[in-house]
Design a protein around this motif. Structure first.
Motif, short mmCIF file in Angstrom:
data_model
loop_
_atom_site.label_atom_id
_atom_site.label_comp_id
_atom_site.label_asym_id
_atom_site.label_seq_id
_atom_site.Cartn_x
_atom_site.Cartn_y
_atom_site.Cartn_z
N PRO A 145 0.76 -1.19 -0.17
CA PRO A 145 0.05 0.04 -0.16
C PRO A 145 0.76 1.19 -0.15
O PRO A 145 0.50 2.15 -0.67
N ALA A 146 1.96 1.25 0.92
CA ALA A 146 2.62 2.47 0.78
C ALA A 146 3.52 2.76 -0.53
O ALA A 146 3.37 4.03 -0.95
N VAL A 147 3.64 1.74 -1.16
CA VAL A 147 4.25 1.97 -2.84
C VAL A 147 3.37 2.30 -3.78
O VAL A 147 3.49 3.29 -4.45
N ARG A 148 2.06 2.10 -3.34
CA ARG A 148 0.90 2.51 -4.35
C ARG A 148 0.77 4.17 -3.93
O ARG A 148 0.58 4.77 -4.57
N ALA A 149 0.85 4.38 -2.68
CA ALA A 149 0.73 5.54 -2.36
C ALA A 149 1.85 6.58 -3.07
O ALA A 149 1.52 7.59 -3.48
N LEU A 150 3.22 6.02 -2.78
CA LEU A 150 4.10 6.89 -3.26
C LEU A 150 3.90 7.03 -4.95
O LEU A 150 4.37 8.18 -5.56
N LEU A 163 3.73 10.64 -7.02
CA LEU A 163 4.86 10.93 -8.19
C LEU A 163 4.22 10.76 -9.32
O LEU A 163 5.04 10.90 -10.36
N GLY A 164 2.97 10.31 -9.77
CA GLY A 164 2.44 10.45 -11.23
C GLY A 164 2.97 9.03 -11.99
O GLY A 164 3.14 9.09 -12.98
N VAL A 169 9.69 2.41 -8.00
CA VAL A 169 8.81 3.63 -8.76
C VAL A 169 9.64 4.95 -8.38
O VAL A 169 9.66 5.64 -9.47
N LYS A 170 10.61 4.81 -7.59
CA LYS A 170 11.51 6.30 -7.67
C LYS A 170 12.22 6.28 -9.01
O LYS A 170 12.39 7.43 -9.60
N ARG A 196 5.07 7.31 -16.82
CA ARG A 196 3.91 8.68 -16.43
C ARG A 196 2.53 8.15 -16.52
O ARG A 196 2.22 7.39 -17.42
N ILE A 197 1.69 8.44 -15.63
CA ILE A 197 0.32 8.18 -15.84
C ILE A 197 -0.32 8.92 -16.84
O ILE A 197 -0.20 10.11 -17.15
#
Length: 473
Positions: free
Chosen positions: A172-177, A181-182, A202-203, A212-213
């Protein structure tokens, strides 16, 4: 006749009145099973995965991603499916919204109060009545502190588990990041075990701009040359804004054609939301007084670690004047002097202020202090710091001078009595016997709660700080 149950947001064990929706794992109309991932909620410290308390069809979601939901408010409505497993009505999950009436403690279920084995993922149990989420604990803990103050917490050990949504496995924390960050997780190449997307994945994707989304997917084949088209008309050039009128005179107002530049209100969430509450509460309760002075570092030998020296001087001052290494209870007018020194180190992040506790600073040597500082800062940066390390410090330290500023009036957060802040180092001419010299100085600001300590105690504390920082090593 179908039965529709409403699930209320439980107390996530953080003692906070609300939480923020990070990402739903279900949509309206979908079927969810008992204890399957329902939604990820962000509190002041962590992203918590909330499981479904029922099996059935999702009728209504009471909030979108990014919305703030109050504890005890409706979160989701589910139409029960009698053909799927349900939790027994009489099964006690121990969840509540208010303070329960005192009653004899029932026998604990098997495994309650025991540590969660390392090989088993932690489970969070929820009920249709809402209430707190707990795992393997016997009793809730008393006031445990927040990143900048006190709050209710529990002794449970919770382990995040990667969940699969849309074929992508991530915490969940990775999804939030990724949302912040888009980054489109579906476009990120996973490097974790079992195909799990990690924080670093993700970073890296965000820095490369490769996921990018909303970006168009990579073409499957070479594109076919398209027929030439007429050039697009040039975009109209917007009129230049000016502070002068047509006659060349300054204008006191914006040009009539200029659209007003107004910002949009932003809802505070997570750490920053909690920080706002705690700081306002501290401002209302504490009677702050600040003393300022400069520490002369002229005698320092090369290789001194500034933060480590600050911590050592803080420990020396706490031992010299214990009245400032204390907690004060303003309601009962009592104070607690601490024989040990646990320093709360202010760490600034984009999400808000964290204050992890550096334990037993009075018994660590220089190498141990540096190692502890690095560990705490890395844990805060990665949002992996345990809740136990964000509470219980006896005095605070802020090294805001790494950015800018000389002196400050740092905020004392109850129950602590004092906080020390170090400003930006500077060189200054200092009169000495026979002339003047250029010395390096460190501005120091000491704020203390005048209800719990006298001005003389604070001044002697500050002098002990200055004396230790004046030593060569």
């Amino acid at each position: 006749m179908s039965t529709i149950k409403t699930f209320f947001l439980p107390d996530l064990g953080e003692g906070l009145p609300d939480a923020t929706i990070v990402e739903w794992a279900v949509k309206e109309g979908e079927v969810v099973r008992l204890d399957a991932p329902l939604v990820s909620m962000e509190t002041a410290k962590a992203v918590v995965e909330v499981p479904s308390p029922f099996s059935g069809k999702v009728v209504k979601l009471h909030g979108r991603n990014g919305d703030v939901i109050n504890t005890g408010a409706a979160l989701v409505e589910i139409e029960l499916d009698p053909n799927l497993p349900q939790r027994a009505e009489a099964q006690d999950t121990g969840h509540h919204h208010g303070a329960p009436a005192k009653a004899p403690e029932p026998a604990l279920p098997k495994g309650a109060g025991e540590p969660v084995p390392s090989h088993e993922p932690a489970k969070v149990i929820a009920s249709d009545e809402g209430g707190e989420i707990r795992t393997g604990q016997a009793k809730p803990r008393e006031d445990a502190g927040t990143v900048v103050g006190a709050m209710e917490a529990s002794n449970r050990v919770v382990a995040e588990q990667a969940i699969s949504i849309g074929g992508v496995k991530a915490m969940p924390a990775v999804r939030a990041l990724a949302k912040k960050l888009g980054v489109d997780l579906a476009r990120v190449a996973p490097s974790g075990a079992g195909g799990v997307v990690t924080m670093n994945d993700v970073k890296d994707a965000a820095s490369r701009g490769s996921a990018r989304i909303g970006a168009a997917p990579a073409p499957a084949a070479a594109p076919v040359a398209a027929a030439p088209t007429a050039p697009a008309p040039a975009a109209a050039v917007a009129p230049q804004r000016t502070t002068l009128s047509a006659s060349g005179q300054p204008m006191r107002t914006a040009p009539p054609s200029a659209a007003p530049a107004l910002g949009q209100p932003e809802q505070l969430k997570g750490v920053r939301r909690n920080m706002a509450r705690v700081m306002a509460d501290a401002h209302a309760k504490v009677v702050p007084t600040t003393l300022c002075d400069d520490a002369d570092l002229h005698a320092w030998l090369p290789g001194n670690d500034i933060t480590v020296r600050l911590l050592r001087a803080l420990v020396r001052a706490c031992k010299t004047v214990p009245a400032l290494n204390a907690w004060f209870d303003g309601d009962n007018l009592t104070r607690t002097l601490h024989p040990h020194v646990d320093v709360g180190i202010a760490v600034d992040t984009e999400d808000g202020l964290f204050v992890p506790a550096l334990r037993n600073a009075d018994v660590l040597d220089a190498a141990g202090l540096r190692q502890a500082i690095n560990r705490l800062r890395d844990a805060v940066k990665n949002r992996s710091i345990p809740p136990d390390e964000l509470k219980g410090y006896t005095i605070s330290l802020s090294n805001f001078g790494v950015f800018a500023g000389r002196y400050a009036t740092p905020v004392v957060v109850p129950p602590c009595v004092a906080i020390v802040a170090a400003g930006k180092l500077r060189h200054e001419l200092v009169p000495v016997m026979g002339g003047v010299e250029t010395h390096r100085l460190m501005p120091l600001s000491l704020t203390f709660d005048h209800r719990a300590a006298t001005g003389g105690e604070a001044a002697r504390f500050l002098k002990a700080l200055l004396d230790d920082l004046a030593l060569a090593s």
